[in-house]
Every structure is written in structure tokens, then in C-alpha cells.
Design an enzyme around this catalytic site. Structure first.
Site, PDB file in Angstrom:
ATOM      1  N   THR A  49       0.813  -1.209   0.000  1.00  4.65           N
ATOM      2  CA  THR A  49       0.000   0.000   0.000  1.00  4.65           C
ATOM      3  C   THR A  49       0.850   1.265   0.000  1.00  4.65           C
ATOM      4  O   THR A  49       0.452   2.298  -0.547  1.00  4.65           O
ATOM      5  CB  THR A  49      -0.935   0.004   1.226  1.00  4.65           C
ATOM      6  OG1 THR A  49      -1.760  -1.170   1.186  1.00  4.65           O
ATOM      7  CG2 THR A  49      -1.828   1.230   1.252  1.00  4.65           C
ATOM      8  N   SER A  58       1.118  -7.789  -0.476  1.00  2.00           N
ATOM      9  CA  SER A  58       1.881  -8.702   0.381  1.00  2.00           C
ATOM     10  C   SER A  58       1.307 -10.112   0.501  1.00  2.00           C
ATOM     11  O   SER A  58       2.067 -11.048   0.777  1.00  2.00           O
ATOM     12  CB  SER A  58       2.072  -8.092   1.781  1.00  2.00           C
ATOM     13  OG  SER A  58       0.833  -7.901   2.429  1.00  2.00           O
ATOM     14  N   THR A  67       1.256  -4.405   4.417  1.00  2.00           N
ATOM     15  CA  THR A  67       1.059  -4.653   5.848  1.00  2.00           C
ATOM     16  C   THR A  67       0.355  -5.969   6.160  1.00  2.00           C
ATOM     17  O   THR A  67       0.459  -6.463   7.279  1.00  2.00           O
ATOM     18  CB  THR A  67       0.255  -3.509   6.485  1.00  2.00           C
ATOM     19  OG1 THR A  67      -1.030  -3.415   5.856  1.00  2.00           O
ATOM     20  CG2 THR A  67       0.990  -2.195   6.359  1.00  2.00           C
ATOM     21  N   ASP A  68      -0.352  -6.556   5.183  1.00  2.00           N
ATOM     22  CA  ASP A  68      -1.127  -7.760   5.490  1.00  2.00           C
ATOM     23  C   ASP A  68      -0.260  -8.888   6.044  1.00  2.00           C
ATOM     24  O   ASP A  68      -0.655  -9.578   6.989  1.00  2.00           O
ATOM     25  CB  ASP A  68      -1.854  -8.257   4.236  1.00  2.00           C
ATOM     26  CG  ASP A  68      -3.083  -7.436   3.907  1.00  2.00           C
ATOM     27  OD1 ASP A  68      -3.413  -6.514   4.682  1.00  2.00           O
ATOM     28  OD2 ASP A  68      -3.720  -7.713   2.873  1.00  2.00           O
TER      29      ASP A  68
END
Length: 329
Positions: A14, A55, A87-88
Site C-alpha cells: 500500500t 503482500s 502490511t497484510d
């Protein structure tokens, strides 16, 4: 002699995404400009893109490339390395890289919760703070760190706590390791002893280890579809301190007897599993008697990665128990 510099390696996420007319974010081409815009004082920032993907699609081979390039960078004089990441699965990659990162210079992962062109985008501040952390004297020897929202977290403790909030990351237990300041990391607690180091080259592929969540009335019937012993490893997500339904135990025992390494984690976000509090059927004591290993403070997905790494390294049952015991409480 090279000037003080930090290398930024990017895998996408992101932090470098752009929004379309509807506000949905997708990979864009903002990486080079975003890195060029970092103001880290006297620290020169250099950039190299590895990939530009979400990710969930990152694979061990991508992290192997990042690890190799990060080692090359610090061996060539970089103060440290920053790795941009969605970030996932950021906490998983940080945990996996920590098993192999073998340099004094820090390897710092960062990302963003808002796209680069979204109002209040958090990526620029996170990138700057990650660069400052990578160059910080107090960060040396700390291994892999995650920097988000002006805080530095240890790879083994950090977790994503919200799918939406800008302050999405925290560390369990104990909170963040440090606050990032322009001159150094301001430590909030003493660094933990390093656990579970494997070293060497990160495999480009890891053994397949499924994760199975068990709840009320679940007899783990899905395991009947897999011949006992055909799985190298299995992670069960139990309840409480690491408990599964009593009716599931026969299937769990069969897979352990067949040679499958079984690790049990908990679905609760705090407290971890136990090895001694309960001894009823399906409890942690019952599971350990059957040959299962408790994940301790590790989440199910971090436990999965540790199990995969150990199996890839040829670990026997004794070494598996010892490695997970380092995370016990």
C-alpha cells in the site's frame, strides 16, 4: 569511503499504491519518487525495487532475494537496510527474515495503511522513520525490526492489530521496543535474547504446513482427507491456552503417530499457550502427551513459519520442542 547511506529495497504494498476513481488502491509506480522524497538529514537514501505486489502474494523466494540484497548492501557499507512491504503479511516476513538475518546492521521493514495519494497518507513518515531506524546506533545488533507509526517493534513480537487504523501495529506482550527519533532509537525496554536463529540461506520454497482452526463441535474431520503422516507439519489453532475439542484428539494422535509434526497455537491475541494449566481431554497437557508442541507466545502464522523453517533445516522432534520452548510462557 562511501557516504553514510541506507538502502531501501521495495516489495510494493500500500505504501507505493495509488487510488483509482472509486478510491480502491492498486500497485502503481510511486516507489522511486517516494524514496527520493525522504528527508533523513545527512543520511543518503538509495533505492532498489525487487517487486511491486500486494503482500499476500509474496513468496519465500522474494524474501530470499531481499535477504541476499540486504546482506550485500551492508557488506558494501550501508548503515542498514529498509524493506518496504504490504502490511497484510508484514509481520510474517519480518519473523521469517529474523531466522536468517546475520548482520549487526538492522534490517527494518515498513509499510503503510493508506495509499500514497490518499488523504493523510502515512507512508512518507513511515519511510523516513524506517530510514532513521536503519541508521540508528542503538538499532545495531537488534536484528529485524518493524517501524510503523513512529515506533520500532521486534520481529518476533510485532503483530497487525487492525485492518483499517493507521496505528495498526503493536507488540504482544510488552509493547513496542522503541520510539524513533531523529538522532537514535529511544528504547522503551531492553532487547530480548535472540531466539530461533537458523542462519544460512533462506529457502526459496518452504515445506507445506497447513493451519487448521478448531472450534466448538469441530472433530477435525478435514484431517480424514489427508492420509495420516502425509503432512510434514500441521498447525492447529486452538482456544484458550491451546485447547482443542476432545473429539478431535484421535485424529490428532493418528497424524502425530504417522510422523506429522503438530504445533498448537491459540486464537486469543494475548497470553499465548500453556504447557501445564489444564489436563482434561483436548487440553495442552493431553496434546503434549500425544506428542504435540505448544506454540507459546507465537501466533499461528508465526508458529507455522518457525515449523516450516525447522523442517526445511532437517530438525528432529527434539530440536522442534527446544525451538518452540524458547517462546513458552
Amino acid at each position: 569511503m562511501t557516504s553514510p547511506h541506507v538502502i531501501v529495497l521495495s516489495l510494493g504494498g500500500t505504501i507505493f499504491m495509488s487510488q483509482d476513481a472509486s478510491g480502491a488502491a492498486a500497485p502503481g509506480s510511486r516507489g522511486p519518487a517516494a524514496v527520493a522524497g525522504i528527508d533523513a538529514g545527512a543520511i543518503e537514501v538509495r533505492h532498489r525495487e525487487i517487486a511491486n505486489i500486494g503482500s499476500p502474494s509474496i513468496r519465500p523466494a522474494d524474501l530470499r532475494t531481499a535477504l541476499d540484497l540486504a546482506r550485500e548492501a551492508v557488506d558494501g557499507g550501508a548503515l542498514g537496510v529498509v524493506l518496504s512491504h504490504g502490511t497484510d503479511t508484514l509481520e510474517e516476513s519480518a519473523f521469517l527474515l529474523q531466522r536468517y538475518w546475520d548482520r549487526e546492521a538492522p534490517l527494518v521493514l515498513t509499510g503503510a495503511m493508506r495509499a500514497a495519494d490518499a488523504p493523510g497518507a502515512d507512508g512518507p513518515a513511515n519511510l523516513r522513520d524506517a530510514v532513521l531506524a536503519a541508521a540508528a546506533p542503538s538499532a545495531r545488533g537488534l536484528g529485524v525490526l518493524v517501524v510503523m507509526d513512529a515506533a520500532a517493534h521486534l520481529a518476533d513480537r510485532v503483530t497487525k492489530l487492525s485492518s483499517r487504523e493507521v496505528g495498526a501495529f503493536g507488540s504482544e506482550p510488552g509493547g513496542p521496543l522503541a520510539i524513533v527519533a531523529p538522532d537514535d532509537l529511544h528504547l522503551l525496554q531492553g532487547p530480548l535474547p535472540r531466539r530461533g536463529f537458523v542462519g544460512g540461506d533462506l529457502p526459496r520454497e518452504l515445506p507445506s504446513v497447513p493451519v487448521l482452526a478448531l472450534g466448538i463441535g469441530d472433530e477435525a474431520a478435514l484431517l480424514d482427507a489427508v492420509p495420516a503422516g502425509s503432512l510434514a507439519g500441521l498447525v492447529l489453532i486452538g482456544s484458550g491456552m491451546g485447547h482443542v475439542p476432545a473429539a478431535a484428539m484421535d485424529r490428532v494422535r493418528a497424524h502425530i503417530a504417522g510422523g506429522t509434526a503438530v504445533v498448537v497455537a491459540t486464537r486469543t491475541p494475548r497470553g499465548g499457550t500453556s504447557d501445564r494449566h489444564y489436563s482434561y481431554p483436548g487440553s495442552e497437557v493431553d496434546l503434549q502427551r500425544a506428542g504435540a508442541v505448544m506454540a507459546g507466545l507465537l501466533s499461528a502464522h508465526k508458529a507455522r513459519l518457525l515449523l516450516q523453517v525447522l523442517l526445511a533445516d532437517g530438525a528432529d522432534a527434539s530440536r522442534l520442542r527446544a525451538a518452540f520452548a524458547e517462546h513458552a510462557v
